[in-house]
Scaffold this motif. Structure first.
Motif, PDB file in Angstrom:
ATOM      1  N   ASP A  36       0.867  -1.109  -0.004  1.00  0.00           N
ATOM      2  CA  ASP A  36      -0.254  -0.132   0.039  1.00  0.00           C
ATOM      3  C   ASP A  36       0.832   1.348  -0.027  1.00  0.00           C
ATOM      4  O   ASP A  36       0.619   2.184  -0.730  1.00  0.00           O
ATOM      5  N   GLU A  38       3.960   1.502  -0.885  1.00  0.00           N
ATOM      6  CA  GLU A  38       4.741   1.694  -2.087  1.00  0.00           C
ATOM      7  C   GLU A  38       3.863   2.077  -3.339  1.00  0.00           C
ATOM      8  O   GLU A  38       4.200   3.028  -4.175  1.00  0.00           O
ATOM      9  N   ARG A  39       2.618   1.616  -3.435  1.00  0.00           N
ATOM     10  CA  ARG A  39       1.677   2.009  -4.551  1.00  0.00           C
ATOM     11  C   ARG A  39       1.197   3.466  -4.140  1.00  0.00           C
ATOM     12  O   ARG A  39       1.324   4.280  -5.097  1.00  0.00           O
ATOM     13  N   ASN A  40       1.230   3.920  -3.145  1.00  0.00           N
ATOM     14  CA  ASN A  40       0.734   5.367  -3.022  1.00  0.00           C
ATOM     15  C   ASN A  40       1.860   6.327  -3.348  1.00  0.00           C
ATOM     16  O   ASN A  40       1.885   7.336  -3.713  1.00  0.00           O
ATOM     17  N   LYS A  42       4.138   5.777  -5.274  1.00  0.00           N
ATOM     18  CA  LYS A  42       4.480   5.721  -6.910  1.00  0.00           C
ATOM     19  C   LYS A  42       3.340   6.707  -7.560  1.00  0.00           C
ATOM     20  O   LYS A  42       3.610   7.430  -8.714  1.00  0.00           O
TER      21      LYS A  42
END
Length: 121
Positions: A36, A38-40, A42
């Motif tokens: 979560d 990492e995704r945010n 990015k």
């Protein structure tokens, strides 16, 4: 006296089993939180060439001890810290800090719930 020892042995076995379940469930929570964050990161990192965005990832989870799990999350691009914290000529453009902040409450809540379940409540 024998009944007390048997009861203690059963309790010890139950706690050992609960401990193993809590560790495995903790791994799931840690992995989900890392993904979560990492995704945010990015999604909000400033993009010029895309190198910094593409370098954001997380390490494999590792056990530092029987009680400590660790995963590292962040960019591998050597200039990531300058974007995050700024320089004398460039204002900070934080992407990791806000991502961590966004998911830390959920992480703490999930871990507290695991602790409560392990203690039978």
């Amino acid at each position: 006296m024998g009944a007390n020892i048997s009861s203690l042995e059963l309790l010890y076995a139950d706690l050992g089993g609960a401990s193993k379940r809590v560790v495995e469930m903790s791994k799931v929570v840690i992995k989900k939180t890392a993904l979560d964050i990492e995704r945010n990161a990015k999604a909000i990192v400033p993009v010029d060439t895309g190198n910094l965005k593409n370098s954001i990832g997380h390490s494999d989870m590792r056990m530092l001890s029987s009680e400590h799990l660790q995963v590292d999350i962040g960019p591998t691009a050597n200039y990531g810290q300058y974007v995050e914290f700024g320089t004398s000529v460039q204002a900070p453009q934080a992407f990791m800090g806000p991502s961590l902040d966004r998911f830390s409450g959920q992480f703490e809540q999930a871990m507290a719930q695991l602790g409560a379940e392990a203690l039978g409540g």
